[in-house]
Design a protein around this motif. Structure first.
Motif, PDB file in Angstrom:
ATOM      1  N   ALA A 279       0.855  -1.184   0.000  1.00  0.00           N
ATOM      2  CA  ALA A 279       0.000   0.000   0.000  1.00  0.00           C
ATOM      3  C   ALA A 279       0.893   1.237   0.000  1.00  0.00           C
ATOM      4  O   ALA A 279       2.110   1.149   0.172  1.00  0.00           O
ATOM      5  CB  ALA A 279      -0.911  -0.011   1.217  1.00  0.00           C
ATOM      6  N   GLY A 280       0.275   2.422  -0.192  1.00  0.00           N
ATOM      7  CA  GLY A 280       1.042   3.656  -0.147  1.00  0.00           C
ATOM      8  C   GLY A 280       0.864   4.490  -1.396  1.00  0.00           C
ATOM      9  O   GLY A 280      -0.109   4.327  -2.152  1.00  0.00           O
ATOM     10  N   THR A 281       1.815   5.382  -1.636  1.00  0.00           N
ATOM     11  CA  THR A 281       1.779   6.304  -2.768  1.00  0.00           C
ATOM     12  C   THR A 281       3.108   6.232  -3.509  1.00  0.00           C
ATOM     13  O   THR A 281       4.172   6.298  -2.886  1.00  0.00           O
ATOM     14  CB  THR A 281       1.535   7.745  -2.292  1.00  0.00           C
ATOM     15  OG1 THR A 281       0.303   7.794  -1.559  1.00  0.00           O
ATOM     16  CG2 THR A 281       1.468   8.712  -3.468  1.00  0.00           C
TER      17      THR A 281
ATOM     18  N   LEU B 289       5.033  -8.949  -3.700  1.00  0.00           N
ATOM     19  CA  LEU B 289       5.042  -7.499  -3.870  1.00  0.00           C
ATOM     20  C   LEU B 289       5.102  -6.779  -2.529  1.00  0.00           C
ATOM     21  O   LEU B 289       5.778  -5.749  -2.398  1.00  0.00           O
ATOM     22  CB  LEU B 289       3.818  -7.042  -4.662  1.00  0.00           C
ATOM     23  CG  LEU B 289       3.741  -7.462  -6.131  1.00  0.00           C
ATOM     24  CD1 LEU B 289       2.485  -6.909  -6.779  1.00  0.00           C
ATOM     25  CD2 LEU B 289       4.972  -7.021  -6.908  1.00  0.00           C
ATOM     26  N   LYS B 290       4.401  -7.306  -1.531  1.00  0.00           N
ATOM     27  CA  LYS B 290       4.476  -6.708  -0.192  1.00  0.00           C
ATOM     28  C   LYS B 290       5.911  -6.752   0.330  1.00  0.00           C
ATOM     29  O   LYS B 290       6.396  -5.785   0.927  1.00  0.00           O
ATOM     30  CB  LYS B 290       3.545  -7.451   0.767  1.00  0.00           C
ATOM     31  CG  LYS B 290       2.057  -7.114   0.614  1.00  0.00           C
ATOM     32  CD  LYS B 290       1.255  -7.766   1.735  1.00  0.00           C
ATOM     33  CE  LYS B 290      -0.193  -7.257   1.734  1.00  0.00           C
ATOM     34  NZ  LYS B 290      -1.041  -7.969   0.777  1.00  0.00           N
ATOM     35  N   SER B 291       6.602  -7.878   0.107  1.00  0.00           N
ATOM     36  CA  SER B 291       7.975  -8.017   0.597  1.00  0.00           C
ATOM     37  C   SER B 291       8.924  -7.057  -0.101  1.00  0.00           C
ATOM     38  O   SER B 291       9.968  -6.696   0.440  1.00  0.00           O
ATOM     39  CB  SER B 291       8.463  -9.462   0.407  1.00  0.00           C
ATOM     40  OG  SER B 291       8.728  -9.739  -0.960  1.00  0.00           O
ATOM     41  N   GLN B 292       8.560  -6.642  -1.323  1.00  0.00           N
ATOM     42  CA  GLN B 292       9.409  -5.743  -2.105  1.00  0.00           C
ATOM     43  C   GLN B 292       8.938  -4.293  -2.053  1.00  0.00           C
ATOM     44  O   GLN B 292       9.532  -3.424  -2.700  1.00  0.00           O
ATOM     45  CB  GLN B 292       9.442  -6.210  -3.570  1.00  0.00           C
ATOM     46  CG  GLN B 292       9.908  -7.638  -3.774  1.00  0.00           C
ATOM     47  CD  GLN B 292      11.346  -7.829  -3.341  1.00  0.00           C
ATOM     48  OE1 GLN B 292      12.213  -7.026  -3.688  1.00  0.00           O
ATOM     49  NE2 GLN B 292      11.615  -8.885  -2.582  1.00  0.00           N
ATOM     50  N   ASN B 293       7.855  -4.046  -1.322  1.00  0.00           N
ATOM     51  CA  ASN B 293       7.262  -2.701  -1.220  1.00  0.00           C
ATOM     52  C   ASN B 293       6.891  -2.145  -2.601  1.00  0.00           C
ATOM     53  O   ASN B 293       7.171  -0.990  -2.933  1.00  0.00           O
ATOM     54  CB  ASN B 293       8.211  -1.736  -0.496  1.00  0.00           C
ATOM     55  CG  ASN B 293       7.493  -0.479  -0.034  1.00  0.00           C
ATOM     56  OD1 ASN B 293       6.308  -0.506   0.304  1.00  0.00           O
ATOM     57  ND2 ASN B 293       8.199   0.642  -0.033  1.00  0.00           N
ATOM     58  N   ILE B 294       6.235  -2.989  -3.396  1.00  0.00           N
ATOM     59  CA  ILE B 294       5.816  -2.618  -4.747  1.00  0.00           C
ATOM     60  C   ILE B 294       4.287  -2.631  -4.819  1.00  0.00           C
ATOM     61  O   ILE B 294       3.649  -3.603  -4.397  1.00  0.00           O
ATOM     62  CB  ILE B 294       6.407  -3.587  -5.795  1.00  0.00           C
ATOM     63  CG1 ILE B 294       7.932  -3.464  -5.833  1.00  0.00           C
ATOM     64  CG2 ILE B 294       5.822  -3.329  -7.179  1.00  0.00           C
ATOM     65  CD1 ILE B 294       8.603  -4.503  -6.710  1.00  0.00           C
TER      66      ILE B 294
ATOM     67  N   ALA C 169       0.227   6.720  -8.276  1.00  0.00           N
ATOM     68  CA  ALA C 169      -0.781   5.776  -7.794  1.00  0.00           C
ATOM     69  C   ALA C 169      -0.779   5.807  -6.279  1.00  0.00           C
ATOM     70  O   ALA C 169       0.288   5.888  -5.652  1.00  0.00           O
ATOM     71  CB  ALA C 169      -0.481   4.363  -8.292  1.00  0.00           C
ATOM     72  N   SER C 170      -1.969   5.769  -5.675  1.00  0.00           N
ATOM     73  CA  SER C 170      -2.040   5.885  -4.228  1.00  0.00           C
ATOM     74  C   SER C 170      -3.230   5.133  -3.652  1.00  0.00           C
ATOM     75  O   SER C 170      -4.335   5.174  -4.203  1.00  0.00           O
ATOM     76  CB  SER C 170      -2.135   7.364  -3.828  1.00  0.00           C
ATOM     77  OG  SER C 170      -2.227   7.496  -2.428  1.00  0.00           O
ATOM     78  N   THR C 171      -2.982   4.450  -2.543  1.00  0.00           N
ATOM     79  CA  THR C 171      -4.076   3.877  -1.745  1.00  0.00           C
ATOM     80  C   THR C 171      -4.453   4.830  -0.618  1.00  0.00           C
ATOM     81  O   THR C 171      -5.357   4.550   0.158  1.00  0.00           O
ATOM     82  CB  THR C 171      -3.645   2.526  -1.136  1.00  0.00           C
ATOM     83  OG1 THR C 171      -2.501   2.738  -0.298  1.00  0.00           O
ATOM     84  CG2 THR C 171      -3.304   1.514  -2.217  1.00  0.00           C
ATOM     85  N   GLU C 172      -3.738   5.964  -0.520  1.00  0.00           N
ATOM     86  CA  GLU C 172      -3.931   6.911   0.576  1.00  0.00           C
ATOM     87  C   GLU C 172      -4.644   8.186   0.139  1.00  0.00           C
ATOM     88  O   GLU C 172      -5.298   8.845   0.938  1.00  0.00           O
ATOM     89  CB  GLU C 172      -2.565   7.294   1.169  1.00  0.00           C
ATOM     90  CG  GLU C 172      -1.730   6.108   1.601  1.00  0.00           C
ATOM     91  CD  GLU C 172      -0.260   6.452   1.761  1.00  0.00           C
ATOM     92  OE1 GLU C 172       0.352   5.973   2.731  1.00  0.00           O
ATOM     93  OE2 GLU C 172       0.276   7.203   0.923  1.00  0.00           O
ATOM     94  N   ILE C 173      -4.470   8.541  -1.135  1.00  0.00           N
ATOM     95  CA  ILE C 173      -5.021   9.800  -1.657  1.00  0.00           C
ATOM     96  C   ILE C 173      -6.049   9.475  -2.736  1.00  0.00           C
ATOM     97  O   ILE C 173      -5.732   8.790  -3.710  1.00  0.00           O
ATOM     98  CB  ILE C 173      -3.915  10.693  -2.254  1.00  0.00           C
ATOM     99  CG1 ILE C 173      -2.807  10.938  -1.223  1.00  0.00           C
ATOM    100  CG2 ILE C 173      -4.500  12.015  -2.747  1.00  0.00           C
ATOM    101  CD1 ILE C 173      -1.557  11.580  -1.802  1.00  0.00           C
TER     102      ILE C 173
END
Length: 372
Positions: free
Chosen positions: A22-24, A101-106, A131-135
């Motif tokens: 997750a993230g931006t 992907l979670k392990s690679q922060n992708i 791309a963002s799951t936060e915004i």
């Protein structure tokens, strides 16, 4: 799956479903036409700073495993797919793509009409996106994207290149024995790591070349001295990400290698850097070549080889003044390979090691071994 929001440089605003991290994230968006090999593609360092759209609509079914990683990590910003399969079914699978992907922060983005999006990239060219799951606010995403650096302004070498030299001695992986081959090596070379894929090093070893891998900020005078002493017999310049014109220090070091008449073989970014070092600046393609099914004509043998590709830049036609053009891309007729007329140097734009992709061009590694 939570919602994820995408905003593109041309004003396109999309909503999808996220998996993986997750993230931006901000990066350049390109598309890949390969039908398989998504883990190898994700871990190709040449995709650093980029989002990858997969034209293959179903992604995730074969899972992931450590043996299919082409580098120590995944360097891309994210992947965009039509449909993600959480259920994975393959005898080699260790984890789901989501877990990987979670392990690679992708970021993983699904539920997007990738066919339409690829047409947009094809028509408008590669562009920056966020791309963002936060915004979720379109204007906020637009503002953040506009404040971010363009990929052409970022030097990605410190991120992807090895920090310390190391030796690579094993060959291509044998899927019958599930072990790496250990061929006998008879020559030693220096491989400059601009973001090298592991299978390139495997293929070099497979033709009898022990590779000492050195960082992007190598010192040419040290290599030249070792060449004169007979300790090493050639230099390989690897693939890698970003705009080659950013790498001014690396180009200056390559110029010294050229002047010393050391045998050199370059792939992808290495091919581009050799052209720049000879005085011929690269230019950016509209949307680049990314995939495992691109036809290239070998002008020496007059045969057509299906190749793996991953680049956004090309060398200019003017390079034919000092080099023989050996390969042409049959999609757009751009230069895919050259052999310099007055130096023991040749290079190709495509990836003869594939992984994923066809191996019709891996004879080039033998060509390098024969030359030195």
């Amino acid at each position: 799956m939570q919602d994820v929001y995408l905003y593109f440089e041309n004003g396109l605003f999309l909503q999808g479903k996220s998996f993986g991290a997750a993230g931006t994230s901000v990066g350049e968006v390109v598309f890949n036409t390969s039908m398989s090999g998504y883990e190898e593609i994700i871990t190709d360092p040449s995709y650093a700073g980029q989002f990858i759209i997969f034209s293959m609509p179903e992604i995730g079914i074969v899972g992931t495993n450590p043996l299919d990683m082409e580098s120590r990590a995944g360097f891309c910003k994210g992947i965009i797919v039509r449909h993600y399969n959480e259920f994975h079914s393959n005898f080699r699978s260790i984890n789901s793509l989501d877990t990987f992907l979670k392990s690679q922060n992708i970021l993983g983005i699904a539920g997007i009409d990738t066919r339409s999006l690829i047409k947009t990239i094809r028509n408008n060219g590669a562009m920056m996106m966020i791309a963002s799951t936060e915004i979720s606010n379109q204007q906020e995403l637009k503002n953040k994207l506009e404040k971010s650096k363009n990929i052409q302004e970022i030097n990605l070498m410190p991120e992807v290149s090895t920090k310390t030299p190391y030796k690579h001695k094993h060959g291509v992986f044998d899927f019958n024995t599930f072990e790496y081959a250990t061929p006998k090596t008879h020559k030693k070379i220096i491989a400059i790591d601009f973001g090298a894929k592991r299978n390139i090093l495997n293929e070099l070893c497979a033709v009898g070349l022990e590779a000492e891998v050195m960082p992007h900020n190598f010192q040419a005078l040290e290599i030249i001295q070792r060449f004169k002493n007979g300790e090493i017999q050639g230099v390989f310049l690897s693939n890698g990400p970003g705009d080659p014109l950013m790498l001014k220090d690396e180009v200056e070091q390559i110029k010294l290698l050229i002047e010393a008449k050391i045998p050199i073989f370059g792939i992808c970014l290495g091919h581009q850097l050799l052209a720049i070092a000879h005085g011929y600046e690269t230019y950016k393609l509209k949307f680049g070549h990314h995939g495992g099914n691109h036809p290239v004509k070998n002008l020496i043998t007059q045969s057509v080889e299906i190749t793996a590709q991953n680049h956004n830049y090309s060398v200019p036609e003017e390079i034919s003044q000092i080099a023989e053009v050996t390969h042409r891309n049959l999609f757009d007729n751009t230069i895919e390979g050259v052999k310099y007329k007055h130096s023991p140097i040749f290079s190709v734009q495509h990836h003869p090691e594939a992984s994923p992709g066809p191996k019709e061009s891996n004879h080039l590694f033998k060509q390098f071994a024969n030359m030195i």
